[in-house]
Design a protein around this motif. Sequence first.
Motif, short mmCIF file in Angstrom:
data_model
loop_
_atom_site.label_atom_id
_atom_site.label_comp_id
_atom_site.label_asym_id
_atom_site.label_seq_id
_atom_site.Cartn_x
_atom_site.Cartn_y
_atom_site.Cartn_z
N LEU A 264 0.88 -1.18 0.00
CA LEU A 264 0.00 0.00 0.00
C LEU A 264 0.90 1.22 0.00
O LEU A 264 1.46 1.61 1.04
CB LEU A 264 -0.92 0.01 1.23
CG LEU A 264 -1.98 -1.10 1.26
CD1 LEU A 264 -1.51 -2.29 2.07
CD2 LEU A 264 -3.30 -0.57 1.80
N GLU A 265 1.07 1.80 -1.18
CA GLU A 265 2.04 2.87 -1.40
C GLU A 265 1.86 4.03 -0.41
O GLU A 265 2.78 4.43 0.27
CB GLU A 265 1.92 3.36 -2.85
CG GLU A 265 2.80 4.54 -3.21
CD GLU A 265 4.29 4.19 -3.23
OE1 GLU A 265 4.61 2.99 -3.44
OE2 GLU A 265 5.12 5.10 -3.02
N GLN A 266 0.64 4.53 -0.34
CA GLN A 266 0.45 5.72 0.49
C GLN A 266 0.53 5.46 1.99
O GLN A 266 0.59 6.39 2.79
CB GLN A 266 -0.84 6.43 0.12
CG GLN A 266 -0.61 7.31 -1.11
CD GLN A 266 -1.89 7.63 -1.84
OE1 GLN A 266 -2.80 8.19 -1.25
NE2 GLN A 266 -1.97 7.26 -3.11
N LEU A 267 0.51 4.18 2.36
CA LEU A 267 0.71 3.86 3.78
C LEU A 267 2.15 3.43 4.03
O LEU A 267 2.54 3.17 5.16
CB LEU A 267 -0.25 2.75 4.22
CG LEU A 267 -1.75 3.01 4.09
CD1 LEU A 267 -2.53 1.85 4.69
CD2 LEU A 267 -2.14 4.31 4.77
N ASP A 268 2.90 3.32 2.93
CA ASP A 268 4.27 2.83 3.02
C ASP A 268 4.28 1.51 3.81
O ASP A 268 5.05 1.35 4.75
CB ASP A 268 5.15 3.90 3.70
CG ASP A 268 6.63 3.62 3.50
OD1 ASP A 268 6.99 2.93 2.52
OD2 ASP A 268 7.45 4.05 4.35
N LEU A 269 3.39 0.63 3.41
CA LEU A 269 3.12 -0.56 4.22
C LEU A 269 2.97 -1.79 3.33
O LEU A 269 2.29 -1.74 2.30
CB LEU A 269 1.81 -0.30 5.00
CG LEU A 269 1.31 -1.36 5.96
CD1 LEU A 269 2.22 -1.48 7.17
CD2 LEU A 269 -0.12 -1.00 6.42
N ALA A 270 3.61 -2.88 3.74
CA ALA A 270 3.42 -4.17 3.05
C ALA A 270 2.68 -5.10 4.01
O ALA A 270 3.08 -5.24 5.17
CB ALA A 270 4.77 -4.76 2.67
N ILE A 271 1.59 -5.69 3.53
CA ILE A 271 0.78 -6.55 4.39
C ILE A 271 0.79 -7.96 3.85
O ILE A 271 0.56 -8.18 2.65
CB ILE A 271 -0.68 -6.02 4.45
CG1 ILE A 271 -0.74 -4.69 5.18
CG2 ILE A 271 -1.62 -7.01 5.11
CD1 ILE A 271 -0.48 -4.76 6.67
N GLU A 272 1.06 -8.91 4.74
CA GLU A 272 1.09 -10.32 4.31
C GLU A 272 -0.23 -10.99 4.60
O GLU A 272 -0.81 -10.82 5.67
CB GLU A 272 2.21 -11.05 5.03
CG GLU A 272 3.57 -10.57 4.57
CD GLU A 272 4.71 -11.38 5.19
OE1 GLU A 272 4.42 -12.44 5.79
OE2 GLU A 272 5.84 -10.92 5.06
#
Length: 322
Positions: A264-272
């Motif tokens: 999620l680019e705008q959250l600077d977050l990778a979710i597994e």
Amino acid sequence: MIAIEVHLDADTAATMARDVREGLLLERKELSPKYFYDDRGSQLFEQITELDEYSPTRAERAILAERSAEIVAAAGTPRSLVELGSGSAAKTRHLLDSMREAGCLQTYVPVDISEEITHETARLLVEEYPGLAIHGLVCDFEHHLERIPDSDEGRLIAFLGGTIGNLYPEARQEFLARLAGLMRPEDRLLLGTDLVKDSARLEAAYNDADGVTAEFNKNVLRVLNRELGAEFDLDAFEHVARYDEAEARMDIRLRSLADQTVWLEQLDLAIEFAAEEEMRTEISAKFTRERLRDVYGEAGLEMGGWFTDVDGDYALSLARAL
Ligand code: AVJ
């Protein structure tokens, strides 16, 4: 005759980002059903309301068509109708008609998140109801309830569609208690609630044969892709909807079809996501008359009217603040 106030937060986008981050970082991932409703999501929901399997909207419309006069009389012939989540006000006209016939209709207060729809609805209604004053509010009513204009001439506050079922008991209680706090003795709440029924029918209503509900459910991923620069692959998730008997609610989820990581680019977050992992996107609580009486009681409200469709599938109830 038309006044519309807009109270949308400058940081609506920031709120969404915060909300989504929080939900995705939970041990059991969760997204808010609020985010289903972009233009496409609203259209898909419209389609759902027309499905054979999905009866709440038809049932509510039938109750309003047949019993609005009775409802308005039981509500004490209020001068104004406040509608939370008014949208196109399709079902509202029955209430407005009955108020006009009773000679009490003065003001309509539509409260909705969409500025466009609220303006359009107001424009149509002043033509259809000459002399009607419209005081619209564009806001997220869960957060801005306190902006509803006060009046000592009796308000009917309608919250239709069964949307209250989307709230968890705690949030529901808080919402109703806040509403109760705003209500004067002469005001009435008119609340739409889907009722407990055979679980096979409930599950069919949220697992329609045409897959419209599945599309609606997955639409939330499209919204995140667009609004938050997320990279959800819609084909890598499937729609799941089960009735939870113990909680008396539908439990609607998206199940990951594979082990996957979503950026999620705008959250600077990778979710597994693990294969088979389920993320809740909505609950839809179902009520009984007894249960709703208790829910009202806990919120400082008292039930004063109960109107169901012929099959007893759906209820509109009236309540006053204690
Ligand atoms: C608009 C919240 C009442 O809970 O039945 C329909 C939404 N979700 N199918 C509901 C919905 C899946 C609907 N409400």
